[in-house]
Write an enzyme that holds these catalytic residues in place. Structure first.
Site, PDB file in Angstrom:
ATOM      1  N   HIS A  82       5.610  24.935   9.068  1.00  0.00           N
ATOM      2  CA  HIS A  82       6.331  23.792   9.633  1.00  0.00           C
ATOM      3  C   HIS A  82       6.429  22.643   8.628  1.00  0.00           C
ATOM      4  CE1 HIS A  82       7.743  20.800  12.463  1.00  0.00           C
ATOM      5  NE2 HIS A  82       7.824  21.725  13.394  1.00  0.00           N
ATOM      6  N   GLY A 173      -0.695  10.975   3.712  1.00  0.00           N
ATOM      7  CA  GLY A 173       0.749  10.902   3.621  1.00  0.00           C
ATOM      8  C   GLY A 173       1.361   9.724   4.340  1.00  0.00           C
TER       9      GLY A 173
END
Length: 499
Positions: A82, A173
């Site tokens: 994903h 992130g």
């Protein structure tokens, strides 16, 4: 049920280590928040957590979950099918009861600011909370994934986050936060391991490449089978049964077929009722035919047990009570909901009749949209009262706060957005009623006339509440001036005189 109820479905980039997922869930366990579901997938290396709770509590739960994920997940070591850009990849807020989509937008912005400040994780806003059209779609924001964003965030202005510094957290992130309608994560498995076939089917079905509206899709190899992975962003306008049949038809072109499908997270009961109606072809189908629905309505006082008055009387008594809420805004939203309900009834009773078979598609679309509008207008009844109470709290807090005017203006903006949104929905109901007149049973014309009158009252009442709130809002910043101009533009577009 609490006065406000919001769903939050954070997606974390961890689908293999159950202990890590347990720790993230534990961090989000605070009073007023309830865990409804957890889904882990090792191939995707992703988990989807479904929470529901009161507005304030669920915001803090989401923030804490992001913080815990940042401690436990290192994207530099992460691999999975994903796409991902953050340890906490996406955090959507979905209105359930007593809140509107506009409320969830405000929540998303608050949570985004807190994530950036507490954890130094840059945040992008998407869907209804997006700050630009390009950022409404998650795919646009996540393009290039963690590595691509890491390389470009400091140099590409289009990559600049909405909150936080233009640099990714070294291991966590970046995170996307937003507000949206209910989304169904729906996957179809094929009897082949050829993932290229799944990718071709996904390209055919997704809207961005010419497929079905409100469908996003990708192809993956999961558990040794090709999987068409989809998100249905508005299941009432593009229902799940239509999506399944489309995938099945496309699969046949390549000599394969679906062997099973799965729901990731939860699915609204209405979506399954629609599928049952379509596949069974029950000509007189209505959700009230389902025993559990009828029982719930009766037990909840929503149907005639001792008379219809028993269901509506408590609300009328609250309106008559010497208290500020509920007031005109709530009454306007209720009028709009009744208008949608009446129009829904007329369309449903005409659909399937021989004289109106040629209008089946138009009636189906009207019925689906009216059902959504009715639910949103019912939610606005409580949301309007809640927003007024927030304004009163802001006035009290402003007495001791250095930024008192800002607090009041923020509350007034929310109190303006709720009745404006309700008026816009009532205007859409009125438009649908107009389209129903020539394609429904003329013996029910009086019901449509009543619906039109109720919708008009909802529009006028909602706009009156907008104006009274704008009169108290003292714009001191460019953003507040922009808000005033945008509200007046939206209000002018739905003035009854312009219809």
């Amino acid at each position: 049920m609490p006065n406000t109820l919001v769903e939050c479905v954070p997606n974390f980039s961890e689908g293999r280590d159950a202990a890590r997922v347990d720790a993230i869930i534990e961090a989000m366990k605070i009073p007023g928040v309830y865990l409804l579901d957890r889904e882990m997938d090792a191939d995707h290396n992703r988990c989807v957590i479904t929470l529901v709770g009161e507005r304030d509590a669920i915001q803090e739960a989401a923030i804490r979950g992001v913080g815990k994920a940042a401690e436990l997940i290192d994207l530099t070591q992460h691999q999975g099918a994903h796409p991902r850009m953050g340890a906490t990849d996406v955090v959507p807020f979905i209105p359930i009861a007593g809140v509107t989509l506009e409320d969830c937008v405000a929540m998303a912005r608050h949570v985004g600011a807190e994530i950036a400040q507490r954890f130094q994780i840059p945040v992008y806003l998407y869907e209804a909370a997006a700050t630009s059209p390009e950022r409404q779609n998650l795919e646009n924001i996540r393009r290039g994934q963690f590595e691509g964003i890491r390389d470009e965030i400091a140099t590409n202005p289009a990559r600049r986050p909405d909150f936080g510094e233009p640099r990714v957290h070294p291991t966590a992130g970046a995170t996307v936060v937003g507000a949206r309608k209910f989304l169904i994560a729906y996957n179809v498995f094929l009897n082949t391991a050829d993932v290229e076939i799944a990718k071709k089917i996904a390209k055919a079905v997704r809207f961005s490449s010419g497929g079905l509206r409100f469908v996003k899709g990708s192809g993956f190899l999961v558990r040794g089978m090709a999987q068409v992975s989809m998100n249905l962003t508005d299941f009432e306008q593009t229902p799940i049964h239509r999506v399944f049949e489309f995938v099945k038809r496309e699969a046949a072109r390549y000599g394969v077929m679906p062997v099973s499908s799965e729901i990731v997270g939860l699915i609204p009961k209405l979506a399954l009722e629609q599928a049952a109606e379509w596949f069974l072809q029950v000509e007189n189908f209505d959700s009230s035919l389902i025993l559990e629905n009828r029982l719930a309505a009766v037990m909840g006082g929503k149907m005639a047990v001792g008379g219809l008055r028993a269901g509506v009387e408590p609300f009328i008594e609250q309106l008559a009570a010497p208290t500020a809420t509920p007031g005109g805004g709530s009454a306007s939203a209720a009028a709009g909901a009744m208008a949608a309900g009446l129009a829904h009834m007329v369309a449903t009773m005409s659909r399937g009749r021989k004289a109106y078979l040629q209008h089946t598609d138009a009636l189906n679309q009207a019925i689906a949209r009216l059902a959504t509008l009715c639910e949103e207008l019912k939610a606005a009844i409580d949301a309007d009262a809640e927003s007024y109470n927030t304004v009163m709290k802001a006035y009290r807090a402003a007495r001791e706060a250095a930024d008192g005017t800002r607090l009041i203006n923020a509350a007034l903006q929310q109190a303006t957005s709720v009745p404006l949104g309700a008026a816009e929905k009532a205007a859409e109901v009125a438009q649908i009623v107009e389209t129903l007149v020539p394609i429904t049973n003329p013996n029910m014309r009086s019901d449509l006339t009543t619906a039109t009158s109720l919708a008009g009252a909802a529009i006028r009442g909602g706009l009156a509440n907008v104006e009274i709130n704008l009169a108290s809002l003292k714009a001191e910043t460019a953003d507040e001036e922009t808000f005033l101009a945008r509200v007046r533009e939206r209000a002018a577009a739905i003035q009854p005189s312009s219809r």
